[in-house]
Design a protein around this motif. Structure first.
Motif, PDB file in Angstrom:
ATOM      1  N   GLU A   1       4.177   5.786  -5.401  1.00  0.00           N
ATOM      2  CA  GLU A   1       4.215   5.883  -6.863  1.00  0.00           C
ATOM      3  C   GLU A   1       3.198   6.912  -7.367  1.00  0.00           C
ATOM      4  O   GLU A   1       3.507   7.711  -8.270  1.00  0.00           O
ATOM      5  CB  GLU A   1       3.925   4.509  -7.470  1.00  0.00           C
ATOM      6  CG  GLU A   1       5.062   3.511  -7.291  1.00  0.00           C
ATOM      7  CD  GLU A   1       4.710   2.165  -7.896  1.00  0.00           C
ATOM      8  OE1 GLU A   1       3.535   1.995  -8.306  1.00  0.00           O
ATOM      9  OE2 GLU A   1       5.585   1.266  -7.946  1.00  0.00           O
ATOM     10  N   GLU A   2       1.995   6.913  -6.786  1.00  0.00           N
ATOM     11  CA  GLU A   2       0.996   7.901  -7.206  1.00  0.00           C
ATOM     12  C   GLU A   2       1.478   9.317  -6.917  1.00  0.00           C
ATOM     13  O   GLU A   2       1.286  10.236  -7.729  1.00  0.00           O
ATOM     14  CB  GLU A   2      -0.327   7.629  -6.472  1.00  0.00           C
ATOM     15  CG  GLU A   2      -1.038   6.361  -6.889  1.00  0.00           C
ATOM     16  CD  GLU A   2      -1.520   6.438  -8.330  1.00  0.00           C
ATOM     17  OE1 GLU A   2      -1.810   7.566  -8.789  1.00  0.00           O
ATOM     18  OE2 GLU A   2      -1.616   5.385  -8.987  1.00  0.00           O
ATOM     19  N   LEU A   3       2.116   9.505  -5.747  1.00  0.00           N
ATOM     20  CA  LEU A   3       2.630  10.839  -5.422  1.00  0.00           C
ATOM     21  C   LEU A   3       3.735  11.270  -6.383  1.00  0.00           C
ATOM     22  O   LEU A   3       3.804  12.443  -6.798  1.00  0.00           O
ATOM     23  CB  LEU A   3       3.164  10.840  -3.978  1.00  0.00           C
ATOM     24  CG  LEU A   3       2.099  10.727  -2.871  1.00  0.00           C
ATOM     25  CD1 LEU A   3       2.777  10.609  -1.508  1.00  0.00           C
ATOM     26  CD2 LEU A   3       1.183  11.948  -2.901  1.00  0.00           C
ATOM     27  N   LEU A   4       4.596  10.317  -6.757  1.00  0.00           N
ATOM     28  CA  LEU A   4       5.665  10.653  -7.714  1.00  0.00           C
ATOM     29  C   LEU A   4       5.096  11.090  -9.059  1.00  0.00           C
ATOM     30  O   LEU A   4       5.508  12.115  -9.643  1.00  0.00           O
ATOM     31  CB  LEU A   4       6.594   9.453  -7.904  1.00  0.00           C
ATOM     32  CG  LEU A   4       7.521   9.125  -6.724  1.00  0.00           C
ATOM     33  CD1 LEU A   4       8.310   7.860  -7.028  1.00  0.00           C
ATOM     34  CD2 LEU A   4       8.461  10.291  -6.444  1.00  0.00           C
ATOM     35  N   TRP A   5       4.125  10.338  -9.606  1.00  0.00           N
ATOM     36  CA  TRP A   5       3.559  10.697 -10.912  1.00  0.00           C
ATOM     37  C   TRP A   5       2.747  11.982 -10.821  1.00  0.00           C
ATOM     38  O   TRP A   5       2.714  12.766 -11.775  1.00  0.00           O
ATOM     39  CB  TRP A   5       2.700   9.559 -11.446  1.00  0.00           C
ATOM     40  CG  TRP A   5       3.514   8.400 -11.939  1.00  0.00           C
ATOM     41  CD1 TRP A   5       3.708   7.205 -11.339  1.00  0.00           C
ATOM     42  CD2 TRP A   5       4.269   8.381 -13.147  1.00  0.00           C
ATOM     43  NE1 TRP A   5       4.540   6.409 -12.087  1.00  0.00           N
ATOM     44  CE2 TRP A   5       4.900   7.121 -13.225  1.00  0.00           C
ATOM     45  CE3 TRP A   5       4.493   9.297 -14.170  1.00  0.00           C
ATOM     46  CZ2 TRP A   5       5.712   6.748 -14.279  1.00  0.00           C
ATOM     47  CZ3 TRP A   5       5.302   8.924 -15.230  1.00  0.00           C
ATOM     48  CH2 TRP A   5       5.911   7.669 -15.278  1.00  0.00           C
ATOM     49  N   GLU A   6       2.083  12.217  -9.688  1.00  0.00           N
ATOM     50  CA  GLU A   6       1.332  13.459  -9.522  1.00  0.00           C
ATOM     51  C   GLU A   6       2.303  14.645  -9.488  1.00  0.00           C
ATOM     52  O   GLU A   6       2.043  15.701 -10.092  1.00  0.00           O
ATOM     53  CB  GLU A   6       0.519  13.393  -8.217  1.00  0.00           C
ATOM     54  CG  GLU A   6      -0.394  14.592  -7.984  1.00  0.00           C
ATOM     55  CD  GLU A   6      -1.570  14.604  -8.936  1.00  0.00           C
ATOM     56  OE1 GLU A   6      -2.160  15.691  -9.122  1.00  0.00           O
ATOM     57  OE2 GLU A   6      -1.906  13.519  -9.493  1.00  0.00           O
TER      58      GLU A   6
ATOM     59  N   THR B   1       0.832  -1.210   0.000  1.00  0.00           N
ATOM     60  CA  THR B   1       0.000   0.000   0.000  1.00  0.00           C
ATOM     61  C   THR B   1       0.861   1.252   0.000  1.00  0.00           C
ATOM     62  O   THR B   1       0.605   2.219  -0.740  1.00  0.00           O
ATOM     63  CB  THR B   1      -0.926  -0.006   1.225  1.00  0.00           C
ATOM     64  OG1 THR B   1      -1.694  -1.208   1.249  1.00  0.00           O
ATOM     65  CG2 THR B   1      -1.882   1.175   1.192  1.00  0.00           C
ATOM     66  N   ARG B   2       1.899   1.264   0.815  1.00  0.00           N
ATOM     67  CA  ARG B   2       2.785   2.433   0.848  1.00  0.00           C
ATOM     68  C   ARG B   2       3.503   2.619  -0.472  1.00  0.00           C
ATOM     69  O   ARG B   2       3.677   3.744  -0.949  1.00  0.00           O
ATOM     70  CB  ARG B   2       3.797   2.269   1.987  1.00  0.00           C
ATOM     71  CG  ARG B   2       3.181   2.383   3.375  1.00  0.00           C
ATOM     72  CD  ARG B   2       4.224   2.180   4.446  1.00  0.00           C
ATOM     73  NE  ARG B   2       3.660   2.367   5.788  1.00  0.00           N
ATOM     74  CZ  ARG B   2       4.344   2.207   6.908  1.00  0.00           C
ATOM     75  NH1 ARG B   2       5.633   1.837   6.853  1.00  0.00           N
ATOM     76  NH2 ARG B   2       3.759   2.397   8.086  1.00  0.00           N
TER      77      ARG B   2
END
Length: 288
Positions: free
Chosen positions: A95-100, A89-90
């Motif tokens: 990964e979502e934070l990096l792409w955002e 989950t982390r």
């Protein structure tokens, strides 16, 4: 799982009607040697605290050990599973934070390419926006005035409808009051007629009850006369009793009466009397 407490212990103290006798204390000592104290956690003095339940046998100690191992295995599995799920989950969240962050950086770079607008252009845009605002405000005021006019017309119509409804309601109340008075008058007249008819019916019923009472009294006297006559006939002609009983039983069977031992009714006595008289007529006819 509940321990039996009999593992490695002597349980057979009697066999074929005999007991161990003087060897019984040795068997009891053997069983007592298997009982040792049980502990539960550490006390305040950093020493093993005794279990308040009491001493236990070897089998119960092994059962406790088995339950503790099973609980440890379940806790190990749960901790491993929790660590795996949390790590996945982390990782997905990072990964979502990096792409955002990558998308925000690209959008910021594109914004840096657009040249800054001049003050005159901004003033022109502001004036255009103000003119649009004034136009929208005027249109809104016109629509509001039209709505106020429509509201006044609807209010006048509602007032007129209320007056018409009150007039119609008053007329309906007057008509209903007149009909109610007429219905009350008719009900009073009908009540008078019904009371007269009820009095006549009461008188007629009273007369019928008196007549029925007289008939009942006469019927009782007739039944008493039949009983007395049948008793007198039996006393005069005792030989006719069997023939009379036969006739009464035959009549009861024809009527579907199952119990023939119940006492005779006046009708049964009348049948018996008829049987006695008919029998006597036959005898008299044969004699003549």
């Amino acid at each position: 799982m509940k321990a039996t407490g009999l593992l490695g212990r002597i349980t057979e103290f009697q066999r074929q009607g005999r007991d161990l006798g003087h060897l019984l204390p040795y068997a009891q000592k053997w069983n007592a040697a298997d009982i040792t104290p049980a502990t539960r956690g550490m006390g305040k003095d950093r020493l093993p605290a005794p279990d308040p339940v009491g001493d236990r046998c070897s089998e119960e100690h092994f059962m406790r050990l088995r339950a503790a191992v099973k609980e440890l295995d379940s806790a190990w599995y749960d901790s491993t599973n929790n660590l795996t799920v949390t790590a996945d989950t982390r990782k997905a969240l990072f990964e979502e934070l990096l792409w955002e962050h990558r998308e925000l950086a690209e959008a910021h770079d594109k914004c840096q390419v657009i040249p800054e607008a001049s003050i005159d252009a901004l003033k022109e845009q502001l004036a255009t926006a103000q003119r649009e605002k004034d136009e929208l405000s005027r249109q809104h005021q016109e629509e509001l005035n039209a709505l106020k006019t429509s509201y006044q017309e609807l209010k006048s119509q509602l007032i007129q409808l209320g007056l018409d409804h009150a007039k119609a309601l008053k007329a309906a109340e007057v008509t209903a009051a007149a009909k109610l008075d007429e219905a009350l008058e008719n009900a009073c007249n009908a009540t008078v007629v019904l009371r007269a008819e009820l009095e006549e019916m009461t008188k007629a019923r009273k007369g019928a009850d008196e007549k029925a009472a007289r008939l009942e009294e006469g019927h009782k006297e007739c039944d008493q006369l039949i009983l007395q006559t049948d008793t007198l006939a039996l006393r005069l002609f005792p030989d006719s009793q069997r023939y009379a009983v036969k006739k009464v039983d035959a009549q009861r069977k024809d009527k579907g009466q199952a119990d023939l031992t119940v006492p005779w009714t006046p009708k049964d006595h009348l049948v018996a009397l008829n049987a006695r008289v008919s029998h006597m007529r036959c005898i008299d006819h044969n004699i003549c």
